[in-house]
Design a protein around this motif. Structure first.
Motif, PDB file in Angstrom:
ATOM      1  N   SER A   5       0.671  -1.282   0.022  1.00 16.91           N
ATOM      2  CA  SER A   5       0.066  -0.043  -0.016  1.00 16.91           C
ATOM      3  C   SER A   5       1.054   1.340   0.016  1.00 16.91           C
ATOM      4  N   ARG A  14      -8.854  -2.438   0.396  1.00 13.19           N
ATOM      5  CA  ARG A  14      -7.663  -3.287   0.663  1.00 13.19           C
ATOM      6  C   ARG A  14      -8.487  -4.417   1.592  1.00 13.19           C
ATOM      7  N   CYS A  61      -4.163  -6.791  -7.478  1.00 10.28           N
ATOM      8  CA  CYS A  61      -5.039  -5.540  -7.295  1.00 10.28           C
ATOM      9  C   CYS A  61      -5.675  -5.625  -8.500  1.00 10.28           C
TER      10      CYS A  61
END
Length: 234
Positions: free
Chosen positions: A194, A209, A227
């Motif tokens: 992150s 997340r 992702c």
């Protein structure tokens, strides 16, 4: 005549006393009403201040304890592009590794790019980062492993898009941590990915997340990160 005068005087005094009592009761009620209203207003203001402070704390809290990121200065597009930012950070975007199974590295659906799980590799040796966090590896080492996963994701993005400046938003990140059974700091580990996205893409790198613990990951890798990316229209 005297008796009548006394009676009138007594009635006048009683009337005046009654009037004073009524006035006193009215004043007390008004005072209580004002105090009650004041408490409501003060309580409302207190609640608003509390909510404001809570919201401000949540919005300005650093992404993780490992980094001090000034989000107002993190717009790669405004400061020479993503490539220039990566060069300044000393990050070399690696060539992506071909999938080892019956799958592809990324699937595009409209303006969304869904990326497969990426593994961590040592930038110096190219070897996989392996081990169980909380047993073989520390939280800090797990953090670096997740960061390595994110760097490898950059490699796939560059291959798929040709230009990292085409990234409009990092939408969702899912991170898996190979960890001991009693390990509970998965979020601190996945912060490594992150933080990297935030450093590279600025506000566009902030995302939703999930950080998940696992008793084992393929090839005993320490972390795996996947992702979803929103890309700019061509």
């Amino acid at each position: 005549a005297i008796s009548m005068a006394s009676s009138i005087k007594r009635n006048t005094l009683l009337s005046a006393l009654t009037t004073l009592i009524v006035i006193a009761i009215f004043n007390i009620q008004q005072s209580e009403s004002f105090a009650y209203s004041h408490e409501i207003i003060r309580g409302s203001m207190t609640s608003k201040v509390f909510v404001s402070a809570f919201s401000s704390n949540r919005l300005t809290k650093p992404i993780s304890r490992h980094s001090k990121i000034n989000m107002s200065k993190l717009s790669g597009q405004e400061q020479g592009g993503i490539e220039a930012r990566l060069e300044k950070m000393g990050i070399i975007v690696p060539e992506p590794v071909a999938p080892k199974g019956n799958y592809v590295s990324a699937v595009r659906l409209g303006n969304a790019l869904h990326l497969c799980g990426h593994v961590p590799t040592n930038s110096s040796t190219g070897e996989l980062i392996t081990g169980k966090v909380g047993k073989d590896l520390t939280v800090e080492e797990g953090y670096e492993s997740a960061r390595a996963c994110a760097i490898n994701i950059l490699g796939t993005l560059k291959m798929e898009l040709g230009d990292l400046n085409r990234v409009k938003q990092v939408v969702k990140v899912v991170g898996f941590v190979n960890c001991a059974d009693d390990f509970t700091q998965q979020p601190a580990v996945i912060n490594g990915a992150s933080d990297l996205f935030a450093e590279v893409f600025g506000e566009s790198g902030r995302h939703a997340r999930s950080a998940v613990g696992s008793n084992v990951l393929p090839l005993n890798i320490a972390t795996e990160v996947e992702c979803i990316i929103e890309i700019k229209s061509e």
